[in-house]
Design a protein around this motif. Structure first.
Motif, PDB file in Angstrom:
ATOM      1  N   GLU A  32       3.128  -0.170 -13.922  1.00 38.15           N
ATOM      2  CA  GLU A  32       2.760  -1.513 -14.223  1.00 38.15           C
ATOM      3  C   GLU A  32       3.701  -2.698 -13.271  1.00 38.15           C
ATOM      4  O   GLU A  32       3.290  -3.578 -12.867  1.00 38.15           O
ATOM      5  CB  GLU A  32       3.392  -1.946 -15.623  1.00 38.15           C
ATOM      6  N   GLY A  33       4.414  -2.004 -12.450  1.00 40.63           N
ATOM      7  CA  GLY A  33       5.159  -2.803 -11.679  1.00 40.63           C
ATOM      8  C   GLY A  33       4.778  -2.916 -10.358  1.00 40.63           C
ATOM      9  O   GLY A  33       5.308  -3.512  -9.520  1.00 40.63           O
ATOM     10  N   TYR A  34       3.629  -2.266 -10.105  1.00 37.17           N
ATOM     11  CA  TYR A  34       3.062  -2.204  -8.655  1.00 37.17           C
ATOM     12  C   TYR A  34       1.462  -2.485  -8.807  1.00 37.17           C
ATOM     13  O   TYR A  34       0.748  -2.055  -9.811  1.00 37.17           O
ATOM     14  CB  TYR A  34       2.889  -0.626  -8.213  1.00 37.17           C
ATOM     15  N   LYS A  35       1.161  -3.563  -8.143  1.00 42.10           N
ATOM     16  CA  LYS A  35      -0.209  -4.087  -8.121  1.00 42.10           C
ATOM     17  C   LYS A  35      -0.899  -3.854  -6.657  1.00 42.10           C
ATOM     18  O   LYS A  35      -1.958  -4.431  -6.580  1.00 42.10           O
ATOM     19  CB  LYS A  35      -0.025  -5.679  -8.309  1.00 42.10           C
ATOM     20  N   GLY A  36      -0.517  -3.071  -5.873  1.00 42.10           N
ATOM     21  CA  GLY A  36      -0.998  -2.974  -4.525  1.00 42.10           C
ATOM     22  C   GLY A  36      -2.039  -1.716  -4.610  1.00 42.10           C
ATOM     23  O   GLY A  36      -2.463  -1.315  -5.692  1.00 42.10           O
ATOM     24  N   VAL A  37      -2.252  -1.316  -3.266  1.00 46.78           N
ATOM     25  CA  VAL A  37      -3.290  -0.520  -3.144  1.00 46.78           C
ATOM     26  C   VAL A  37      -2.717   1.134  -3.206  1.00 46.78           C
ATOM     27  O   VAL A  37      -1.569   1.086  -2.439  1.00 46.78           O
ATOM     28  CB  VAL A  37      -4.117  -0.550  -1.849  1.00 46.78           C
ATOM     29  N   VAL A  38      -3.088   2.291  -3.799  1.00 49.35           N
ATOM     30  CA  VAL A  38      -3.020   3.475  -3.670  1.00 49.35           C
ATOM     31  C   VAL A  38      -3.784   4.169  -2.674  1.00 49.35           C
ATOM     32  O   VAL A  38      -5.171   4.285  -3.295  1.00 49.35           O
ATOM     33  CB  VAL A  38      -2.652   4.364  -5.157  1.00 49.35           C
ATOM     34  N   ALA A  39      -3.503   4.667  -1.445  1.00 45.86           N
ATOM     35  CA  ALA A  39      -4.523   5.491  -0.550  1.00 45.86           C
ATOM     36  C   ALA A  39      -4.099   6.771  -0.471  1.00 45.86           C
ATOM     37  O   ALA A  39      -2.922   7.295  -0.327  1.00 45.86           O
ATOM     38  CB  ALA A  39      -4.128   4.576   0.836  1.00 45.86           C
ATOM     39  N   ILE A  93       0.951  -1.233  -0.064  1.00 45.12           N
ATOM     40  CA  ILE A  93       0.054  -0.091   0.078  1.00 45.12           C
ATOM     41  C   ILE A  93       0.898   1.172  -0.017  1.00 45.12           C
ATOM     42  O   ILE A  93       1.808   1.182   0.708  1.00 45.12           O
ATOM     43  CB  ILE A  93      -0.819  -0.127   1.259  1.00 45.12           C
ATOM     44  N   ILE A  94       0.442   2.096  -0.823  1.00 54.29           N
ATOM     45  CA  ILE A  94       1.181   3.557  -1.040  1.00 54.29           C
ATOM     46  C   ILE A  94       0.195   4.556  -0.442  1.00 54.29           C
ATOM     47  O   ILE A  94      -0.851   4.790  -0.836  1.00 54.29           O
ATOM     48  CB  ILE A  94       1.496   3.950  -2.318  1.00 54.29           C
ATOM     49  N   PHE A  95       0.797   5.162   0.451  1.00 53.80           N
ATOM     50  CA  PHE A  95       0.172   6.441   1.189  1.00 53.80           C
ATOM     51  C   PHE A  95       0.371   7.824   0.620  1.00 53.80           C
ATOM     52  O   PHE A  95       1.566   8.185   0.658  1.00 53.80           O
ATOM     53  CB  PHE A  95       0.043   6.641   2.621  1.00 53.80           C
ATOM     54  N   ILE A  96      -0.635   8.504   0.203  1.00 57.74           N
ATOM     55  CA  ILE A  96      -0.381   9.813  -0.572  1.00 57.74           C
ATOM     56  C   ILE A  96      -1.140  10.971   0.285  1.00 57.74           C
ATOM     57  O   ILE A  96      -2.486  10.732  -0.129  1.00 57.74           O
ATOM     58  CB  ILE A  96      -0.512   9.830  -1.998  1.00 57.74           C
TER      59      ILE A  96
END
Length: 267
Positions: free
Chosen positions: A70-77, A44-47
């Protein structure tokens, strides 16, 4: 807050500093992609947009770059606690909440604590795809919203409640502009950093050589609190915020008192 929660749950945190040049406080997407490529376990990435204490709305194109990587398949919060204060954008343009129909891994968080002035009820809102909402709903504590919070929250989100919030935000924005202009003219105050997209401003306090100074800023912060009855926040230890005080926008009278007392201490 996020790093504390992660540590409590034994989750590793990887931080990617913002671009602080000229007080921009924007994402360094190349560095984010490097971090993702270095550790494929990132989930998960928090912004924060706008962030605290930066008060800066994050460039939407940069958020899209992260979502499309494309290299990231997780959540962007995306934390939008202060989004209602983005003058010139309006909540609709400043918020990325509408993107959830396009990006199933996007989670947008807002709150009734800031623009609604209801921090005491501890009520937030999460906007996402149905699939992502189900995952997070499965992990939340049972009965996590009290009856009192529910009643007050529903009233706040009614048409009448929203109109009252917008009226309050308009007053804050007008006072924010006046506060910024007054601080710019004040001796001993340097740049007003960040995008000024929140209900506070961040001002540099200068030493006798005209440079941002943590020692001087901390002294002003302490004197205001202990001798003048005015509370601001010392943020000089935050990345890119050397010599900075974070000042919440108050009423016209509160701001007048603040400015008078700051001017006295900075003579």
């Amino acid at each position: 807050m996020y790093s504390v929660c992660a540590q409590v749950n034994g989750v590793e945190v990887m931080k990617v500093p913002l671009d602080i040049e000229e007080g921009r406080f924007q994402l360094r997407t190349d560095e984010i992609f490097k971090a993702i490529d270095t550790d494929p376990l990132i989930k998960i990435i928090f912004i924060c947009s706008p962030g605290n204490p930066t008060g800066t709305l994050i460039n939407h194109e940069d958020i899209k770059k992260v979502l499309n990587y494309e290299g990231y398949k997780g959540v962007v919060a995306v934390d939008e606690a202060y989004v209602d204060f983005c003058e010139g954008h309006g909540n609709t343009a400043a918020s990325v909440a509408r993107w959830v129909v396009e990006y199933p891994n996007l989670l947008v968080m807002q709150t009734l604590s800031k623009s609604f002035g209801l921090a005491g009820i501890r009520l937030g809102i999460t906007i996402s795809s149905c699939e992502l909402a189900q995952i997070f709903n499965n992990t939340k504590a049972p009965y996590n919203i009290s009856t009192t919070t529910s009643i007050i929250g529903r009233a706040a989100l009614s048409q009448e409640g929203l109109a009252k919030m917008r009226e309050h935000v308009s007053l804050v924005l007008a006072e924010r502009s006046r506060l910024i202009e007054s601080l710019k003219k004040m001796r001993g105050v340097g740049k007003i950093l960040g995008g000024n997209n929140a209900n506070f401003v961040m001002a540099e306090i200068l030493d006798d050589a005209g440079k941002p100074c943590n020692e001087k800023a901390y002294a002003v912060y302490k004197q205001l609190a202990e001798s003048e009855g005015v509370v601001v926040r010392f943020r000089g230890m935050e990345y890119g915020c050397t010599g900075c005080l974070r000042i919440t926008v108050g009423t016209e009278e509160e701001n007048r008192v603040l400015l008078a007392k700051m001017e006295k201490l900075l003579r």
